[in-house]
Write an enzyme that holds these catalytic residues in place. Structure first.
Site, PDB file in Angstrom:
ATOM      1  N   GLY A 142      27.440 109.517  23.375  1.00 56.04           N
ATOM      2  CA  GLY A 142      26.669 108.875  24.435  1.00 56.04           C
ATOM      3  C   GLY A 142      26.294 107.459  24.059  1.00 56.04           C
ATOM      4  O   GLY A 142      27.132 106.677  23.574  1.00 56.04           O
ATOM      5  N   GLU A 143      25.039 107.126  24.246  1.00 57.00           N
ATOM      6  CA  GLU A 143      24.581 105.757  23.978  1.00 57.00           C
ATOM      7  C   GLU A 143      24.615 105.402  22.492  1.00 57.00           C
ATOM      8  O   GLU A 143      24.483 104.231  22.125  1.00 57.00           O
ATOM      9  CB  GLU A 143      23.166 105.568  24.521  1.00 57.00           C
ATOM     10  CG  GLU A 143      22.131 106.463  23.885  1.00 57.00           C
ATOM     11  CD  GLU A 143      20.787 106.361  24.557  1.00 57.00           C
ATOM     12  OE1 GLU A 143      19.797 106.835  23.958  1.00 57.00           O
ATOM     13  OE2 GLU A 143      20.711 105.811  25.669  1.00 57.00           O
TER      14      GLU A 143
ATOM     15  N   GLY B 200      28.623 106.759  40.573  1.00 57.42           N
ATOM     16  CA  GLY B 200      29.807 107.565  40.775  1.00 57.42           C
ATOM     17  C   GLY B 200      30.656 107.658  39.522  1.00 57.42           C
ATOM     18  O   GLY B 200      30.244 107.268  38.424  1.00 57.42           O
TER      19      GLY B 200
ATOM     20  N   GLY C 120      27.289 105.792  20.635  1.00 59.06           N
ATOM     21  CA  GLY C 120      28.637 105.379  20.264  1.00 59.06           C
ATOM     22  C   GLY C 120      29.566 106.547  20.030  1.00 59.06           C
ATOM     23  O   GLY C 120      29.606 107.489  20.814  1.00 59.06           O
TER      24      GLY C 120
ATOM     25  N   GLY D 273      27.288 101.479  36.842  1.00 62.63           N
ATOM     26  CA  GLY D 273      27.620 101.670  38.244  1.00 62.63           C
ATOM     27  C   GLY D 273      27.304 103.081  38.687  1.00 62.63           C
ATOM     28  O   GLY D 273      26.825 103.913  37.911  1.00 62.63           O
TER      29      GLY D 273
ATOM     30  N   THR E 226      32.230 111.881  20.838  1.00 65.71           N
ATOM     31  CA  THR E 226      31.488 110.926  21.661  1.00 65.71           C
ATOM     32  C   THR E 226      30.002 111.246  21.568  1.00 65.71           C
ATOM     33  O   THR E 226      29.588 112.403  21.680  1.00 65.71           O
ATOM     34  CB  THR E 226      31.953 110.959  23.123  1.00 65.71           C
ATOM     35  OG1 THR E 226      31.839 112.285  23.644  1.00 65.71           O
ATOM     36  CG2 THR E 226      33.411 110.517  23.222  1.00 65.71           C
TER      37      THR E 226
ATOM     38  N   SER F  10      32.941 103.684  39.365  1.00 58.26           N
ATOM     39  CA  SER F  10      32.185 102.909  38.371  1.00 58.26           C
ATOM     40  C   SER F  10      33.076 102.372  37.253  1.00 58.26           C
ATOM     41  O   SER F  10      32.603 101.613  36.400  1.00 58.26           O
ATOM     42  CB  SER F  10      31.083 103.776  37.750  1.00 58.26           C
ATOM     43  OG  SER F  10      31.617 104.754  36.874  1.00 58.26           O
TER      44      SER F  10
ATOM     45  N   GLY G 206      32.152 110.133  29.752  1.00 59.63           N
ATOM     46  CA  GLY G 206      33.078 110.645  28.750  1.00 59.63           C
ATOM     47  C   GLY G 206      34.528 110.462  29.151  1.00 59.63           C
ATOM     48  O   GLY G 206      35.390 110.155  28.320  1.00 59.63           O
ATOM     49  N   ASP G 207      34.816 110.638  30.438  1.00 59.30           N
ATOM     50  CA  ASP G 207      36.178 110.421  30.929  1.00 59.30           C
ATOM     51  C   ASP G 207      36.558 108.941  30.855  1.00 59.30           C
ATOM     52  O   ASP G 207      37.716 108.605  30.578  1.00 59.30           O
ATOM     53  CB  ASP G 207      36.310 110.920  32.367  1.00 59.30           C
ATOM     54  CG  ASP G 207      36.082 112.413  32.488  1.00 59.30           C
ATOM     55  OD1 ASP G 207      36.376 113.140  31.518  1.00 59.30           O
ATOM     56  OD2 ASP G 207      35.598 112.855  33.548  1.00 59.30           O
TER      57      ASP G 207
END
Length: 306
Positions: A223-224, A288, A226, A286, A221, A292, A252-253
């Protein structure tokens, strides 16, 4: 779809929204606070369940006021909680989380009851686990329990996915070789592979080394940016989805929960990654963690708008 088992942690998220981290000895006023249900195992289970997956959860809660709320939260999403058990005289796991104005976060975890999830609990659930299509693991529980679950899955021909977070060095190569899926982020990939990961090329090289060691599919993973795939199906990248991030906690989850949901439908890894990248992006809009994560209809609207 078949049932998926998540063997892992649950935490109570204590989320403080801050302008900046205080220096040593400094006291600052924070603009906001929220209390929520979290933990990597629980987050991944809830994300998959929100999308419609039938999930069996193996976890431990403490002997405190948080325990009943955690179990009720699982049940609210239709998660099978027969193997979510209370540990007398022990606190539930907690995660103080500090979210800065730029959406980045810092997290502490106290395992509490999660440290008491043992190989005996896997044996107690063996009959139900053998009926599952996939076993999903993380590293917020005792490492020997993780290894035992990997070997249980290997013995019974059940695909197993490990999210190696929080990152640990020195993971046993023989156990890793029995994984079907390893899904680290870049820093976790560097730690597990023992290689520097500071570019797309180095990430590919590090992932290749793990595949050479026996892991069937490595998904990194980014992040932004991809996600990256290296494994039996070759090598490819799934680009990120641009959004205005508010809180990256639990992204990530969210990726993993969505990935296992879609892989469970048709075993199409590329499609599952594409969906997971979009779902993770939607989640950071969102606040949390589990709060979210969009359900099926909300996620469908998000994709239509893109």
């Amino acid at each position: 779809m078949s049932k998926i088992a998540v063997i892992g942690s649950n935490m109570v998220d204590l989320i403080t929204y801050i302008d900046r981290m205080p220096a040593q000895g400094e006291t600052l006023e924070a603009p906001g606070f929220a209390l929520g249900c979290g933990g990597k195992g629980a987050n991944q289970a809830v994300a998959a369940a929100k999308l419609g997956t039938d999930v069996l959860m193996l976890s431990k809660v403490g002997d405190d006021m948080f325990a009943d709320n955690t179990v009720a939260n699982f049940e609210r999403f239709g998660i099978d909680t027969r193997y979510v058990q209370r540990v007398p005289g022990v606190s539930s796991g907690v995660a103080p989380i500090f979210v800065q104005a730029d959406s980045h976060n810092s997290i502490l975890i106290v395992k509490g009851a999660n440290a008491h999830l043992s190989p005996a609990d896997i044996e107690a659930a063996a009959a139900d686990l053998r009926e599952c299509k996939l076993i999903v693991l993380q590293l917020e529980i005792d490492l020997e329990t993780v290894y035992d679950a990997i070997e249980f899955a290997h013995r019974h021909g059940i695909p197993v996915l490990l999210n190696p977070a929080p990152a640990l060095s020195g993971l046993n190569a023989e156990h890793l070789a029995h994984l079907d899926f390893l899904i680290p982020n870049e820093s976790e990939l560097a730690l597990i592979s023992g290689q520097v990961v500071d570019s797309p090329e180095s990430a590919n090289a590090a992932a290749r080394s793990l595949v050479a060691g026996g892991i069937r599919h490595v998904i990194v993973t980014l992040g932004e940016q991809g996600a990256l795939y290296v494994g039996e199906e070759g090598e490819f990248r799934v680009p990120g989805v641009r959004v205005e991030a508010r809180d990256t906690t639990g992204a990530g989850d969210a990726f993993i929960g969505c990935f296992i949901h879609h892989w469970n439908q048709d075993a199409d890894i590329r499609h599952a990654m594409e969906q997971a990248v979009a779902y993770s992006a939607c989640s950071v809009m969102g606040l949390g963690t589990q709060t979210s994560y969009p359900d099926r209809e909300t996620f469908k609207r998000f994709q239509q708008q893109r």
